[in-house]
Design a protein around this motif. Structure first.
Motif, short mmCIF file in Angstrom:
data_model
loop_
_atom_site.label_atom_id
_atom_site.label_comp_id
_atom_site.label_asym_id
_atom_site.label_seq_id
_atom_site.Cartn_x
_atom_site.Cartn_y
_atom_site.Cartn_z
N SER A 19 41.39 39.29 33.94
CA SER A 19 42.76 39.33 33.51
C SER A 19 43.58 38.56 34.45
N THR A 20 44.73 37.85 33.85
CA THR A 20 45.72 37.19 34.49
C THR A 20 46.94 37.52 34.04
N VAL A 21 47.91 37.97 34.87
CA VAL A 21 49.54 37.95 34.56
C VAL A 21 50.17 36.69 35.03
N ILE A 22 50.45 35.59 34.27
CA ILE A 22 51.08 34.59 34.48
C ILE A 22 52.53 34.54 34.22
N PHE A 23 53.52 34.20 35.16
CA PHE A 23 54.90 34.27 35.16
C PHE A 23 55.37 33.14 35.31
N ALA A 24 56.51 32.84 34.65
CA ALA A 24 57.15 31.70 34.65
C ALA A 24 58.73 31.96 34.51
#
Length: 254
Positions: A19-24
């Motif tokens: 899984s991936t947590v992607i922040f912007a």
């Protein structure tokens, strides 16, 4: 090591997922301050059908972990992050009602303009990281841990660069720190701290189109890696996303 003959009745292999947590950083129309956001995907089957979850999927037997993280992220959101780092392994016995699943979680950072290109719709949506709904599985805990890691790493590394262009003003860099840390920083103290760190290098360029004196543009010292991989191979030295791959729904979003 436990042999097959020594296994207790009922033992079964765990499923490996990524899984991936992607922040912007995103700025709402009625706010001058940017905040941290992340994309979530809506689950389309049980368990947790209809709930929001992190992008993810099962680990294929023929692909590396980082490749799987980048692939599933790209297939669900259309995003290709510049910064991708392994966060943690989550494997509590009861975290998935469908059987034992161990998730290797990565976290990624993208620029605001890249985030605008994400594939959003009924089943993919951006949420403020500090105001999430109840998520599937243990994904609220995963996001909380990823935010903690991001905020701590902001204090001692050049990770803020992942949110910026190749050149930036010190005010833009300070805005990134303020958005991630969730508090205002004194401009003069911030400037002194950044200049003393020797992490940024002044260029001969200025930012045009401002109301006042054009501010100087800086860049990060390219001799310093964005992420310290130690003796491990650099992620950007090899392709992470193979073309025309499609995500198998089995185990997705675990």
């Amino acid at each position: 090591m436990v042999s097959d003959e020594q296994r207790m009745p009922g033992d079964a292999s765990a499923t490996l997922a990524v899984s991936t947590v992607i922040f912007a950083l995103r700025r709402e129309a009625d706010s001058e301050l940017a905040t941290v956001w992340l994309p979530l995907v809506r689950r389309i089957r049980e368990p947790y059908e209809g709930c929001w979850a992190l992008p993810g999927g099962p680990l294929r037997s023929d692909e590396d972990l980082a490749v799987a993280a980048a692939r599933t992220l790209n297939e669900t959101t259309g995003l290709t992050p510049r910064y991708l780092e392994q966060l943690y392994a989550f494997g509590d016995v009861g975290r998935s009602a469908g059987g034992r699943v161990v998730s290797i979680v990565y976290w990624a950072l993208v620029r605001s303009e890249e985030a605008e290109q994400a594939s959003v719709g009924e089943n993919v949506r951006w949420f403020a990281a500090d105001d999430l709904p109840p998520l599937a599985f243990d994904h609220n805990l995963i996001v909380e841990y990823a935010l903690w890691r991001l905020r701590n790493k902001m204090e001692y590394s050049r990770i803020a660069h992942a949110f910026l262009g190749e050149t930036f003003t010190l005010a833009q860099l300070r805005e990134v720190h303020e958005a991630v840390l969730g508090r205002a920083l004194d401009p003069a103290n911030f400037r002194r701290g950044i200049e003393a760190s020797n992490a940024v290098v002044a260029t001969d360029e200025v930012l045009l189109g401002t109301r006042h004196r054009p501010p100087r543009l800086y860049r990060y010292d390219s001799a310093i890696d964005l992420a310290d991989q130690g003796p491990l191979p650099r992620l950007n030295d090899r392709p992470l996303i193979a073309p025309q791959q499609h995500l198998n729904d089995e185990g997705k979003n675990a």
